[in-house]
Design an enzyme around this catalytic site. Structure first.
Site, PDB file in Angstrom:
ATOM      1  N   GLU A 222       0.594  -0.595  -0.214  1.00 16.98           N
ATOM      2  CA  GLU A 222       0.401   0.585  -0.457  1.00 16.98           C
ATOM      3  C   GLU A 222       0.780   1.006  -0.088  1.00 16.98           C
ATOM      4  OE1 GLU A 222      -2.693  -0.394  -1.298  1.00 16.98           O
ATOM      5  OE2 GLU A 222      -3.912  -1.382  -0.112  1.00 16.98           O
ATOM      6  N   SER A 223       2.125   1.363  -0.189  1.00 15.21           N
ATOM      7  CA  SER A 223       3.018   2.501  -0.504  1.00 15.21           C
ATOM      8  C   SER A 223       2.530   3.491  -1.384  1.00 15.21           C
ATOM      9  CB  SER A 223       4.662   1.387  -1.439  1.00 15.21           C
ATOM     10  OG  SER A 223       5.280   2.872  -1.776  1.00 15.21           O
ATOM     11  N   ASN A 224       2.299   4.303  -0.687  1.00 17.72           N
ATOM     12  CA  ASN A 224       2.002   5.441  -0.746  1.00 17.72           C
ATOM     13  C   ASN A 224       2.964   6.126  -2.601  1.00 17.72           C
ATOM     14  OD1 ASN A 224      -0.420   6.596   0.451  1.00 17.72           O
ATOM     15  ND2 ASN A 224       1.094   6.974   1.772  1.00 17.72           N
TER      16      ASN A 224
END
Ligand SMILES: Cc1ncc(COP(=O)(O)O)c(C=O)c1O
Length: 360
Positions: free
Chosen positions: A84-86
């Site tokens: 879920e890395s921005n």
């Protein structure tokens, strides 16, 4: 000798840069919270960096990173993070705008449910990035899995290079001298905005992960000799080497942009981390962060996320309430984006829902 804002801007202007965002991002006073908490509280809105609803702090870094990738005539861009890395999602956004092909190696800290792909991982797919999921092996730590992701990516990269393609590698969080230069610039931008309002910040608070933002801010602060105290609230456990790492990176930024040689960031004096708010761990919400998210939404109508700014804002609130920040101080909270996490897996979001009323 410190630089003037104009001189500092000129140093950065000499570096390759690709425009991606909407700058300057807004800086505004939080009126109701300032009154309630007894401080002058401002928010720097890097959730509005663009290019879309889901901007964030990485866009500043990516302007310089993509600028360098294009100057090297790269076709493919590799980067890394959690599923879920921005940062990974914003890198894919930046690549699409610049006509580059994004390849993401993502560590599944929270396992992926293929039947219910959410948040940034969903956006990565909408963007058509080449997404590689690195599952955590039994007994493996996050750091070990991240290391394995790098090794797997190196194999893919070698394959592409053998076929004659040019690749550009961006470290996790865009945390190197090129990316962090974007936050040195961010610090200049904030200072210009404060000056226009006739203000000086006593404190700047923000969430820190890879330390790329922290290092850039420290470099910008040193460059112009600003006295604001920057408090970096970490969102995962970090040992003492973290401050040295941040200071070293800040000094690499200063050297890269050609700052006067005597300007050096000191790990003992110029960088500060607050380590009491990351628990129970990365991508794991806490009671304090959940309360901070609801409190900000219910006083100001603003959203922050459970993984980063929720924890940093919880730290800021605790410091104001305990008197560690003196009443009347001017405080800037740097909103670094990340609101997509509000729509992530339940274990990341936490307990944000309230009671629903069904009238008959
Ligand atoms: C929303 C958000 N805030 C803060 C950070 C921390 O930034 P950095 O990795 O530069 O320390 C990140 C990075 O992943 C982020 O996505």
């Amino acid at each position: 000798m410190y630089c003037t804002l104009k001189e500092a801007r000129a140093l950065l202007a000499a570096k390759p840069k690709y425009p991606l965002g909407f700058f300057p991002t807004p800086l505004h006073r939080l009126d109701r919270l300032s009154k309630e908490l007894g401080v002058e509280l401002y928010m720097k809105r890097d959730d509005f960096t663009g290019r879309n609803l889901f901007g964030g702090n990485k866009i500043r870094k990516l302007e310089y990173l993509i600028g360098e990738a294009l100057s090297q005539r790269a076709e493919y861009v590799f980067t890394y993070g959690a599923t879920e890395s921005n940062h990974a999602m914003q890198t894919a956004v930046a690549c699409r705008k610049a006509g580059l092909k994004p390849i993401l190696y993502l560590t599944a800290v929270v396992p992926v449910d293929e039947a219910d792909v959410r948040s940034n991982l969903l956006l990565d797919q909408v963007l058509g990035a080449e997404v590689h999921i690195v599952r955590m092996l039994d007994g493996e730590t996050e750091d070990e899995a991240d290391e394995r992701a790098l090794q797997l990516a190196a194999v893919r990269r070698a394959e592409l290079e053998q076929e004659g393609h040019r690749c550009y590698d961006i470290p996790m969080g865009g945390a190197n001298r090129v990316g962090s230069a974007g936050f040195a610039e961010g610090y200049l931008e904030l200072t210009e905005q404060l000056e226009a309002l006739g203000l000086r910040a006593d404190y700047v608070y923000h969430a820190t992960g890879t330390a790329g933002t922290m290092a850039g801010l420290a470099a910008g602060r040193k460059l112009i000799g600003s006295s604001a105290q920057i408090v970096s609230v970490n969102v995962s456990p970090k040992d003492d080497s973290y401050l040295t790492k941040a200071a070293n990176l800040a000094n690499e930024v200063l050297a890269w942009i050609g700052a006067p040689k005597e300007l050096k960031v000191d790990a003992a004096k110029d960088v500060e981390r607050e380590s009491n708010f990351y628990q129970p761990g990365y991508e794991k919400p806490s009671r304090e962060s959940t309360e901070a998210i609801k409190y900000l939404a219910r006083t100001e109508g603003l959203f922050i996320d459970p993984v980063y700014s929720g924890k940093a804002f919880a730290g800021l609130l605790a410091h104001i309430r305990s008197g560690r920040i003196a009443p009347g101080s001017t405080v800037v909270f740097w909103h670094t984006g990340g609101a997509t996490a509000l729509f992530a897996e339940k274990e990341i979001v936490g307990e944000l829902t309230g009671e629903l009323i069904y009238d008959r």
